[in-house]
Scaffold this motif. Structure first.
Motif, PDB file in Angstrom:
ATOM      1  N   ARG A   1      52.338  15.834 -31.784  1.00 12.46           N
ATOM      2  CA  ARG A   1      52.286  14.199 -30.881  1.00 12.46           C
ATOM      3  C   ARG A   1      51.299  13.312 -31.874  1.00 12.46           C
ATOM      4  O   ARG A   1      51.774  12.047 -31.328  1.00 12.46           O
ATOM      5  CB  ARG A   1      51.574  14.964 -28.810  1.00 12.46           C
ATOM      6  CG  ARG A   1      52.405  15.862 -28.432  1.00 12.46           C
ATOM      7  CD  ARG A   1      52.158  16.118 -27.290  1.00 12.46           C
ATOM      8  NE  ARG A   1      52.823  17.276 -26.999  1.00 12.46           N
ATOM      9  CZ  ARG A   1      54.388  17.268 -26.988  1.00 12.46           C
ATOM     10  NH1 ARG A   1      54.937  16.383 -26.772  1.00 12.46           N
ATOM     11  NH2 ARG A   1      54.656  18.365 -25.930  1.00 12.46           N
TER      12      ARG A   1
ATOM     13  N   SER B   1      53.563   9.524 -32.498  1.00 17.87           N
ATOM     14  CA  SER B   1      53.371   8.845 -32.075  1.00 17.87           C
ATOM     15  C   SER B   1      53.624   7.642 -32.908  1.00 17.87           C
ATOM     16  O   SER B   1      52.979   6.339 -33.169  1.00 17.87           O
ATOM     17  CB  SER B   1      52.250   8.872 -31.174  1.00 17.87           C
ATOM     18  OG  SER B   1      50.704   9.125 -31.479  1.00 17.87           O
TER      19      SER B   1
ATOM     20  N   LYS C   1      68.485   6.968 -24.071  1.00 13.80           N
ATOM     21  CA  LYS C   1      66.867   7.359 -23.899  1.00 13.80           C
ATOM     22  C   LYS C   1      66.588   8.471 -25.007  1.00 13.80           C
ATOM     23  O   LYS C   1      67.756   9.357 -26.108  1.00 13.80           O
ATOM     24  CB  LYS C   1      67.324   8.362 -22.662  1.00 13.80           C
ATOM     25  CG  LYS C   1      67.288   8.014 -21.929  1.00 13.80           C
ATOM     26  CD  LYS C   1      67.354   9.026 -20.316  1.00 13.80           C
ATOM     27  CE  LYS C   1      69.192   9.145 -19.964  1.00 13.80           C
ATOM     28  NZ  LYS C   1      69.230   9.963 -18.704  1.00 13.80           N
ATOM     29  N   GLU C   2      65.732   7.950 -25.192  1.00 20.45           N
ATOM     30  CA  GLU C   2      65.602   9.073 -26.963  1.00 20.45           C
ATOM     31  C   GLU C   2      64.210   9.975 -26.798  1.00 20.45           C
ATOM     32  O   GLU C   2      63.101   9.703 -25.643  1.00 20.45           O
ATOM     33  CB  GLU C   2      64.918   8.437 -27.701  1.00 20.45           C
ATOM     34  CG  GLU C   2      65.973   7.783 -29.042  1.00 20.45           C
ATOM     35  CD  GLU C   2      65.390   7.375 -30.348  1.00 20.45           C
ATOM     36  OE1 GLU C   2      65.642   8.259 -31.179  1.00 20.45           O
ATOM     37  OE2 GLU C   2      64.586   6.475 -29.624  1.00 20.45           O
ATOM     38  N   SER C   3      64.676  11.564 -27.372  1.00 24.23           N
ATOM     39  CA  SER C   3      62.846  12.382 -26.757  1.00 24.23           C
ATOM     40  C   SER C   3      62.860  12.826 -27.736  1.00 24.23           C
ATOM     41  O   SER C   3      63.843  13.182 -29.183  1.00 24.23           O
ATOM     42  CB  SER C   3      63.819  13.827 -26.433  1.00 24.23           C
ATOM     43  OG  SER C   3      64.669  14.286 -26.081  1.00 24.23           O
ATOM     44  N   ILE C   4      61.596  13.828 -28.450  1.00 28.51           N
ATOM     45  CA  ILE C   4      61.167  14.597 -29.463  1.00 28.51           C
ATOM     46  C   ILE C   4      60.282  15.160 -29.623  1.00 28.51           C
ATOM     47  O   ILE C   4      59.604  15.147 -28.885  1.00 28.51           O
ATOM     48  CB  ILE C   4      60.676  13.700 -30.914  1.00 28.51           C
ATOM     49  CG1 ILE C   4      60.551  14.576 -31.281  1.00 28.51           C
ATOM     50  CG2 ILE C   4      59.917  12.373 -30.165  1.00 28.51           C
ATOM     51  CD1 ILE C   4      59.831  14.302 -32.972  1.00 28.51           C
ATOM     52  N   GLU C   5      60.747  16.931 -29.364  1.00 25.46           N
ATOM     53  CA  GLU C   5      59.660  17.592 -29.096  1.00 25.46           C
ATOM     54  C   GLU C   5      59.237  18.985 -30.008  1.00 25.46           C
ATOM     55  O   GLU C   5      60.381  18.974 -31.261  1.00 25.46           O
ATOM     56  CB  GLU C   5      60.352  18.719 -27.930  1.00 25.46           C
ATOM     57  CG  GLU C   5      60.986  18.042 -26.764  1.00 25.46           C
ATOM     58  CD  GLU C   5      59.499  16.937 -25.798  1.00 25.46           C
ATOM     59  OE1 GLU C   5      58.230  18.559 -25.980  1.00 25.46           O
ATOM     60  OE2 GLU C   5      59.432  16.593 -25.539  1.00 25.46           O
TER      61      GLU C   5
ATOM     62  N   ARG D   1      63.225  19.448 -32.150  1.00 29.83           N
ATOM     63  CA  ARG D   1      64.301  19.233 -31.387  1.00 29.83           C
ATOM     64  C   ARG D   1      63.742  17.733 -31.085  1.00 29.83           C
ATOM     65  O   ARG D   1      63.554  16.904 -30.467  1.00 29.83           O
ATOM     66  CB  ARG D   1      64.173  19.824 -30.362  1.00 29.83           C
ATOM     67  CG  ARG D   1      65.038  19.934 -29.363  1.00 29.83           C
ATOM     68  CD  ARG D   1      65.659  20.995 -28.443  1.00 29.83           C
ATOM     69  NE  ARG D   1      67.016  20.365 -27.709  1.00 29.83           N
ATOM     70  CZ  ARG D   1      67.889  21.597 -26.906  1.00 29.83           C
ATOM     71  NH1 ARG D   1      67.813  22.287 -26.840  1.00 29.83           N
ATOM     72  NH2 ARG D   1      68.653  20.825 -26.073  1.00 29.83           N
ATOM     73  N   GLN D   2      65.322  16.778 -31.393  1.00 31.98           N
ATOM     74  CA  GLN D   2      65.535  15.265 -31.013  1.00 31.98           C
ATOM     75  C   GLN D   2      66.720  14.968 -30.331  1.00 31.98           C
ATOM     76  O   GLN D   2      67.607  16.113 -30.769  1.00 31.98           O
ATOM     77  CB  GLN D   2      65.662  14.265 -32.315  1.00 31.98           C
ATOM     78  CG  GLN D   2      63.908  14.028 -32.855  1.00 31.98           C
ATOM     79  CD  GLN D   2      63.692  13.441 -33.835  1.00 31.98           C
ATOM     80  OE1 GLN D   2      63.762  13.963 -34.862  1.00 31.98           O
ATOM     81  NE2 GLN D   2      63.811  12.079 -33.571  1.00 31.98           N
TER      82      GLN D   2
ATOM     83  N   ARG E   1      76.138  12.265 -26.774  1.00 33.12           N
ATOM     84  CA  ARG E   1      74.400  13.274 -26.480  1.00 33.12           C
ATOM     85  C   ARG E   1      74.391  13.459 -28.277  1.00 33.12           C
ATOM     86  O   ARG E   1      75.522  14.348 -28.472  1.00 33.12           O
ATOM     87  CB  ARG E   1      74.901  14.377 -25.813  1.00 33.12           C
ATOM     88  CG  ARG E   1      74.023  14.874 -26.211  1.00 33.12           C
ATOM     89  CD  ARG E   1      73.487  15.893 -24.889  1.00 33.12           C
ATOM     90  NE  ARG E   1      73.159  15.957 -24.254  1.00 33.12           N
ATOM     91  CZ  ARG E   1      71.925  15.982 -23.743  1.00 33.12           C
ATOM     92  NH1 ARG E   1      70.734  16.316 -24.895  1.00 33.12           N
ATOM     93  NH2 ARG E   1      70.983  15.270 -22.024  1.00 33.12           N
TER      94      ARG E   1
ATOM     95  N   ASP F   1      72.219  15.458 -30.794  1.00 35.79           N
ATOM     96  CA  ASP F   1      70.837  16.685 -30.118  1.00 35.79           C
ATOM     97  C   ASP F   1      71.298  17.385 -31.667  1.00 35.79           C
ATOM     98  O   ASP F   1      72.072  18.447 -32.307  1.00 35.79           O
ATOM     99  CB  ASP F   1      71.837  17.881 -29.798  1.00 35.79           C
ATOM    100  CG  ASP F   1      70.775  18.165 -28.969  1.00 35.79           C
ATOM    101  OD1 ASP F   1      69.324  18.714 -29.317  1.00 35.79           O
ATOM    102  OD2 ASP F   1      70.457  18.901 -27.868  1.00 35.79           O
TER     103      ASP F   1
END
Lengths: 352, 352
Positions: free
Chosen positions: A192, A196, A224-228, A252-253, A266, A268
């Motif tokens: 994380r 950042s 929307k964006e996400s990253i895990e 996973r983004q 989308r 992925d």
């Protein structure tokens, strides 16, 4: 391009991508590598063949002084492969453009800079036009699998309601740099932190998304964006890493574009050690619908090196300015034979 | 194209394909249908909306006199959909070109006429250049699935050894004319007779094959074609046919190109009632390899109508001459915004 028989190339950046590009270019009959630039102390000043580990000399010394080399050596294209961010690469691109050479870059943000980096894009476009050269950002992703290929697939559609692209990559078979970039081996907390500060993760999802949205003419209400992190479910040993169970195996983004309540786009992306069922898929909810899968996915390292070299003829011949892949013809590598101007009759036919 | 806001189209041929094309065109904001031509006694002289079964009038009478209509009505594009063979369609194309209108045709042999119909192609190319208009043959097959799409997929390849495309179509869900063209309901003996007189089977495999071979620059030593009936393994009742077990349910066709001992290109097409696992697949034996499947396949009737309408902007803006799909940009329907010339800065950006 002058009447010379070969495209003359200067290679700016001899890292993981740049080396692969050079190896492809060196095998091509229609390309002559005439210069190489890298500021890394382990590379600058050394013979290019040695740096690439070819076991033979190429008669080219890697220069640390880009400006001097670009000024002194004539070339059709600068093939640039250094970093992912436009702001970092911008001065290098300006140098190349100032020397009146076309540029192909692997910088992900250049694949579609008109939204995320609009001001820099306009400046670079203006400089390229003034110098009469073309600048293009490309690669397999961004640049092909998650943007151009889905757009190409809309040509036989009467209507398109949404576009969904999924890319699942097993990084255990890929280069070390990619594994590092995907946070491999980190703890979830380190992951994380590194997210950042922008040092891990794939760059280019937003660029692909905006290329699709703006080409489709879709007015978006939200992006929307996400990253895990994807955590290892068992212990992994790769050539370079030991990854204990529970530590980061990859990323996973997603990037999602909403138009009203509709999920219009989308994208992925999953890249991790031992990812199950690696593949690329493109689903167009349209009339007709299109549901496409590439088994195993397109191998990224090989493909990016290939596409950068294959686009050389198209970039040399294209109009001046900052272009993106959507400005190019269906078969860019064929375009050397002329897609935008008169083709002599005798070039249409090949005796079989 | 003048500064008018809409592309003006004249539709030449209102059969199965032409009607679908018209229905798509009539829904588009950027297209204005201004004329229709058909010599069939059941259509000529009637109101176009009535012929299409729209339940409303369009203010356009279907003309039997192509020459007069083409001379009298100004238009950007003639959308032509009559027959599969260039020799039959040639006089119609010449009429349209003589009236200084661009042409998009569904004639399969026009998708790549430079080998199979080289002499006619040169003549038509010369006339189109003299008139300053563009002529393009397109459709979903030939024109996309078995030629352009595999060629697009070679852009990320360093090497390509062979290209194999398979298309399996379940004709039970397709239009009657296609079922007839595939010999549905014939005895095997009738089938062979109708193959020998050229009245059944898919036209375009050779065109797709030559487009691939000549674009790849492959010197071929032999091209083999085959056509075989697929026999019904059970009784079929469709809207129009009763097909007893043992009679013809469809066609299996192949075109194979040999380069030395290497099978460089294989195009395999199966179209039959109830074909199992309908799909399109493209396999590129290359570096990297690419193995792609479109589940269900791309629906041909919808797709051909779409692609013909979607290509209107590209054909209006392209250079004069007889073009094929490989001369067009990645996203032809977007090209109205300018792919081959200067684009104003303010067109790059869309406020999101």
């Amino acid at each position: 391009m002058t009447m010379q028989e070969k495209f003359r190339t200067i290679h700016y950046g001899i890292g993981a991508v740049g080396s692969e590009v050079l190896k492809v270019a060196l095998q091509r009959q229609d390309i002559q590598v005439v210069g190489a630039i890298d500021t890394h102390p382990a590379k600058a000043g050394r013979e290019l063949g040695e740096v690439l580990g070819l076991g033979r000399n190429l008669g080219i010394n890697v220069s640390y002084d880009a400006e001097a080399l670009l000024r002194e050596i004539s070339a059709d294209v600068v093939v640039q492969a250094t970093t992912s961010h436009m702001i970092t690469v911008y001065p290098q691109l300006v140098q190349a453009v100032a020397s009146e050479k076309n540029v192909i870059t692997s910088c992900e943000e250049l694949s579609y800079p008109w939204t995320g980096q609009a001001e820099l894009a306009r400046k670079l476009d203006r400089r390229a036009r003034e110098a009469g050269v073309t600048v293009l950002g490309t690669g397999v992703n961004p640049g092909f699998v998650m943007d151009i290929l889905p757009l190409v697939l809309t040509s036989p559609c009467q209507e398109v309601r949404s576009i969904t692209v999924t890319r699942v990559v097993d990084t255990s078979t890929r280069r070390l740099q990619l594994q590092i970039k995907m946070g491999t081996g980190l703890s979830p907390t380190e992951f994380r932190f590194r997210v950042s500060d922008g040092s891990i993760g794939h760059v280019g999802l937003k660029e692909s998304l905006f290329m699709i949205a703006e080409t489709m003419g879709w007015q978006l209400d939200e992006v929307k964006e996400s990253i895990e992190p994807i955590l290892a479910t068992r212990r992994w040993e790769t050539g370079a890493f030991v990854v204990e169970k529970g530590r980061v195996a990859g990323v996973r983004q997603a990037a999602v574009a909403m138009a009203g309540n509709r999920e219009a786009i989308r994208l992925d992306l999953q890249m991790s050690l031992g990812a199950e069922n690696p593949h690329d898929s493109i689903v167009i909810d349209g009339k007709p619908p299109i549901n496409l899968t590439i088994a195993g996915g397109i191998q990224g390292d090989q493909a990016t090196a290939a596409i950068m070299v294959n686009l050389i003829p198209a970039v040399v011949k294209a109009r001046p300015g900052l272009l993106t892949m959507r400005d190019l013809p269906f078969i860019p590598w064929w375009s050397a034979r002329g897609w935008w101007k008169e083709v002599p009759d005798d070039q249409h036919l090949r005796v079989l």
